[in-house]
Write a protein that holds these residues in place. Sequence first.
Motif, short mmCIF file in Angstrom:
data_model
loop_
_atom_site.label_atom_id
_atom_site.label_comp_id
_atom_site.label_asym_id
_atom_site.label_seq_id
_atom_site.Cartn_x
_atom_site.Cartn_y
_atom_site.Cartn_z
N GLU A 53 65.76 -12.39 -11.97
CA GLU A 53 65.29 -11.35 -11.04
C GLU A 53 64.93 -10.07 -11.78
O GLU A 53 63.93 -9.40 -11.47
N GLN A 112 70.28 -13.66 -11.78
CA GLN A 112 70.14 -12.21 -11.84
C GLN A 112 69.26 -11.79 -13.01
O GLN A 112 68.41 -10.89 -12.88
N ASP A 145 63.01 -19.42 -3.80
CA ASP A 145 62.82 -18.01 -3.43
C ASP A 145 62.61 -17.95 -1.92
O ASP A 145 61.65 -18.51 -1.39
#
Length: 467
Positions: free
Chosen positions: A430, A427, A457
């Motif tokens: 990201e 996270q 990905d």
Amino acid sequence: MTLQKEPLKPIEAGKISMYVCGPTVYNYIHIGNARSAIAFDTIRRYLMYRGFEVRYVSNFTDVDDKMIKAAAEQGITVPELADKYIAAFEEDTKALNILPATVRPRATENIPEIIDFVQALIDKGAAYEVEGDVYFRAHLDQNYGMLAHQDLAQMENNAAGRLDPLENARKEDPMDFAVWKAAPDDGTIAWASPWGNGRPGWHIECSVMAIKYLGNHFDIHGGGIDLAFPHHTNEIAQAEARTGEKFVNEWLHNGFVTVGDEQTKMSKSLGNFTTVHDLLNELHDPMVLRFFMATTQYRRPIAYTTDNLKLAERNLTKIKNAYRNLNFRRTDVQMSQKLDVDMQTQVQRILQAFEIAMDDDFNVQNSLAEVFNLVELANVYSTRAEISEPTVTLILDKLTELMSVFGVENLAEDETEVTFEIDQLIQERENARSNKDYQRADKIRDMLKQQGIVLEDTNQGVRWHRE
């Protein structure tokens, strides 16, 4: 008995009765002990996979000379020693996902039955008492030695250097063996019997417990190849003398675990053993040891080396990654609900080949090749742009089912703490990418890679797997 492959013909249709010799509980089990437990658990699991109801009995030998010595050294009683190592056995076998036995009897729980059995042998003239010891007359069994494929003369010659001259002087014949042993008057554990205080001989325990819990005649008896003689040979002789019936239909013996460059048998007596208790503390995943042991055909020896264990870990990781990668595709909301018939056909062919391999004396090496064919199918399907939910479910369910035969389950699970930490880093990566902080994003990817975690990905988001 025949050294040939024989069709499995259950005594009772749809059911298998099975006895496997368990450990003498005076120490932690070593990898050689675990090999036998895993081999026969895998056989049991496959019989269940094929639809059999399996009654599985495996004992604890909880009194013998080794236990008396070990208890004295530790300053505890023999029952306390037994309780200690039975608890350790149960802990270790649970970690290795070995199914609990249907019945797990202790020798000391069956002393009255053992005494009755010995008395019946004496009454039949198959055994005799000398100074509180009771011996079985081996020569009365015309087939004695058939399981070891030796005759009595060969056995006597081979055993000549190991036989106790003082004990031989009390016997009618050197090959006669003790079914009851007189206890010395030193306060060690013993039970009252018609022949004085004493304790059972090792061989009589298994005959009595097998017959008590499975009947006079049952399907399968298993154990290590070192037990074929004298232990299993003596079991047969005394059981059939007592009942007048055939004792066991099929005898299955697992090969040794060997260690070192000279491939020496692992054993406690040689002092070259590694305990499962210690090894489980070192392994990242106990299923690595389970998988390593379960994927060698039961009769073959296993060479225990660090390299072979690492190879098993890599192969298990490939299977888990295939499962997780395909399972990840379930997040795809665009999945079709129509089963892919071509994929279904390929899965069925793999399952059929898996069963053909396992039906051939539990040939786990060939059946494992079919598991990897299913893994390849899962990997190919997981990369397709369009997939169907029923097809994903079919492949994952069958991969789960086949791996369960080897005792490896929970393919999708990882440690919660580790998964949480990885998800947090993903996270954070990201967020960095959203903020165009590509340097930070690349650093997180590299940091995870150093820990053996690979990020991918995909159109469905980021997924990860171990290398």
